[in-house]
Scaffold this active site. Structure first.
Site, PDB file in Angstrom:
ATOM      1  N   VAL B  71       0.434  -1.080   0.088  1.00 11.31           N
ATOM      2  CA  VAL B  71       0.207   0.316   0.072  1.00 11.31           C
ATOM      3  C   VAL B  71       1.105   1.155   0.078  1.00 11.31           C
ATOM      4  O   VAL B  71       1.796   1.536   0.733  1.00 11.31           O
ATOM      5  CB  VAL B  71      -1.011   0.020   1.349  1.00 11.31           C
ATOM      6  N   CYS B  72       0.820   2.249  -0.715  1.00 17.05           N
ATOM      7  CA  CYS B  72       1.770   3.328  -1.167  1.00 17.05           C
ATOM      8  C   CYS B  72       1.710   4.388  -0.012  1.00 17.05           C
ATOM      9  O   CYS B  72       0.134   4.899   0.269  1.00 17.05           O
ATOM     10  CB  CYS B  72       0.939   4.427  -2.604  1.00 17.05           C
ATOM     11  N   ILE B  73       2.131   4.581   0.744  1.00 21.21           N
ATOM     12  CA  ILE B  73       2.387   5.044   2.321  1.00 21.21           C
ATOM     13  C   ILE B  73       1.529   6.550   2.014  1.00 21.21           C
ATOM     14  O   ILE B  73       0.860   7.016   2.852  1.00 21.21           O
ATOM     15  CB  ILE B  73       3.787   5.376   3.596  1.00 21.21           C
ATOM     16  N   ALA B  76      -1.934   6.498   1.106  1.00 25.45           N
ATOM     17  CA  ALA B  76      -2.552   5.793   2.476  1.00 25.45           C
ATOM     18  C   ALA B  76      -2.842   6.702   2.995  1.00 25.45           C
ATOM     19  O   ALA B  76      -4.374   6.533   3.749  1.00 25.45           O
ATOM     20  CB  ALA B  76      -1.931   4.476   2.712  1.00 25.45           C
TER      21      ALA B  76
END
Lengths: 145, 124, 102, 124, 145, 102
Positions: B71-73, B76
């Site tokens: 999940v792209c930080i 997110a």
């Protein structure tokens, strides 16, 4: 703009990435988050270029002012792409024409050419639809937004 | 994976595609969740009982096949998908990341493009 | 009492703009917001269609969205009138119902 | 409000519209969050510091003007937006609803249509 | 399909609601969540009708089978709309034509007419674009999906 | 090695389908998925365009998405070939890159 990470893969891998931008800015976040991908990619020393076609050409429009919509104007970041080792920004001529836009309506984006005493050179190349199709066909990876 | 669960079919399509690729014997190097795609990774979803649970589907597929679900930080954080460490770092009193998902940077997408033979984007 | 039609997507990307024009009745108003503002550009592929619609309906463009996309009144078809968010509210009040062509 | 924060401008547009309506002296009977719109109501979002925080913007506007921000329960369950009661009811170990938002049924949308003089939809 | 709640407002209020459906089913959730709104609205005794235009006409296509995509087939619910006091379902003829669809390609949706000994009557009315525009102009509330 | 183009939106709703056709090179393939499958209907406003493209490119339609929308092979332009998710995977393997016209 985003955390930079050291690549953890074989550093000798060099692929051609093309970031394909087809949406207008602000109505959706794709333009901004595509830009974040390009900025990050610089750390990986890949051959990264950007294509703007369809409504994506509006991302490069001059004079964007977002004070009235409460959103951040991220268009100045495009002007910094040269510093991130981006050397090819393709804009499709037919997409400009259909929208009543001329190349002069776009921001000036330049890079400093080390080989020629850091002379400022334009990064944007106006290409025909056929040329852009050819460019897409030469890529290893197409990042679609 | 650029879209969240349920509203757009993208998450379903990507899931079916990944499952079919695994059945064909291909290796999935990584599934990267970007934009609203990060919303696939919340363990708080409770879909109707007669509907699929996309988070569970992804988590179970990941467990079975050792998939790397990233999940792209940055995406997110904007949308409120946090793991325990992120929650603590930002002074939030709860986190919602689902099992099998991990939060990491956008570089993981570029890295996946460098390593994998093919990259396919699912979105709106 | 007439209807206010809102279009928030570019006519170059989606057919919602055309659908709106096809369902507007004389005296209705069209308000272009978000990415929809690009549809009001003069000299674009949709300019003639919009000028034509302006014969029977008022055409409004949300100014803050226009500025965000680097445009100003001079870039638009002459029939387009600019409004701000307050003007948007007034249009909603002045019309019996709002049809959002999402 | 049919879309989540950040990915689509709908949440920004609705927020600016509501603010302008209040400045004009109108009463806002209710803001109903449906579809991905429910994702505006998570308190876990942490946007970049130079960006707007849409959840906080809505929560603060609600507090200042006593707005009724209703998140559709069915849509919220699908997408993982829960209050403490919902979390408990479904055996979840965390909730994420933001201050000023309440979870209720779709009937609240119909009711708003019945009571209010105008209904405006913002979406994708 | 969703929790039913008792209306808490003046029960004598009766407005005309039109649910405007313009998207194909399954690609997005709007068709399903629009249907949930209609089902709930029955408890409020409002004058609720549905319009299907543009790609929304595909929502009513016969023979939908979702086993292959892992999603629930909610199309049978449309057939129950008569039981939820819905009496008017409008389908735009021009939208059908552009898509190569005929009225026979749509599901049969009926209601039982109490006034005529519960005779089964069709709920779908094919209307022209001009007629649909007129119908929209007669509504109090337009619910857009 | 040619490119696989995917289109997941209806051509009646978005211009992505037309953009894809405009950028496909001879030998490329087009795969229509999700709501995009409705663009392969015969006798629709886009049928001729698709038949024309099929002279130089292969046209595929994802069968599970087609069935979900109540359609079968008989409803499509003759040039369209059906594939399942496994066939989708094979197409990705057989082409050097995938361009998703989102």
């Amino acid at each position: 703009m985003a955390d930079v990470q050291a690549p953890r893969v074989d550093a000798s891998v060099k692929k051609r990435f093309l970031c394909v931008n087809r949406k207008a800015p602000y109505g959706t976040i794709y333009a901004l988050e595509a830009l974040e991908v390009v900025l990050i990619s610089a750390a990986f020393e890949q051959d990264v270029s950007l294509a703007f076609l369809d409504d994506g050409v509006f991302q490069l429009a001059k004079g964007q002012s977002t004070a009235g919509i409460g959103m951040k104007n991220f268009s100045p970041t495009y002007k910094a792409l040269g510093d991130y080792e981006v050397r090819k920004i393709y804009v499709e001529k037919e997409s400009l024409d259909e929208r009543g836009l001329a190349p002069a309506d776009l921001m000036e984006i330049t890079y400093e050419d080390e080989a020629e005493g850091f002379a400022e050179k334009p990064l944007i190349r106006i290409v025909s639809r056929a040329e852009l199709s050819e460019i897409m066909a030469q890529q290893d990876i197409l990042l679609n937004f | 994976m650029n879209e969240g669960p349920y509203t757009h079919q993208a998450s379903d399509s990507a899931y079916q595609f990944v499952k079919a690729a695994l059945e064909r014997g291909h290796e999935i190097f990584r599934v990267f969740f970007y934009h609203d795609g990060v919303n696939n990774g919340t363990r708080l979803m409770v879909p109707p009982q007669d509907d699929r649970n996309l988070q569970q589907a992804w988590s179970q597929l990941a467990e079975k096949h050792q998939l790397d679900l990233v999940v792209c930080i940055a995406a997110a954080q904007r949308r409120g998908v946090l793991d325990a460490g992120e929650a603590k770092r930002h002074g939030k009193d709860a986190d919602n990341i689902a099992p099998g998902f991990r939060i990491s940077g956008l570089g993981q997408l570029i890295e996946a493009g460098m390593v994998a033979d093919r990259l396919v984007v699912f979105g709106d | 009492m007439p209807t206010l039609h809102t279009v928030n997507k570019s006519p170059f990307e989606r057919s919602a703009f055309i659908s709106a024009l096809n369902h507007m009745r004389p005296g209705d108003a069209l308000l272009m917001i978000e990415d929809g503002v690009v549809g009001a550009r003069k000299a674009s592929a949709f300019a003639a269609l919009l000028e034509n619609a302006s014969q029977r309906c008022a055409i409004y463009v949300l100014a803050p969205d226009l500025a965000a996309r680097g445009m100003a009144e001079k870039d638009l078809v002459p029939a387009a009138k600019l409004v701000d968010y307050g003007g948007f509210v007034d249009l909603v009040v002045q019309h019996a119902r709002t049809q959002a062509w999402l």
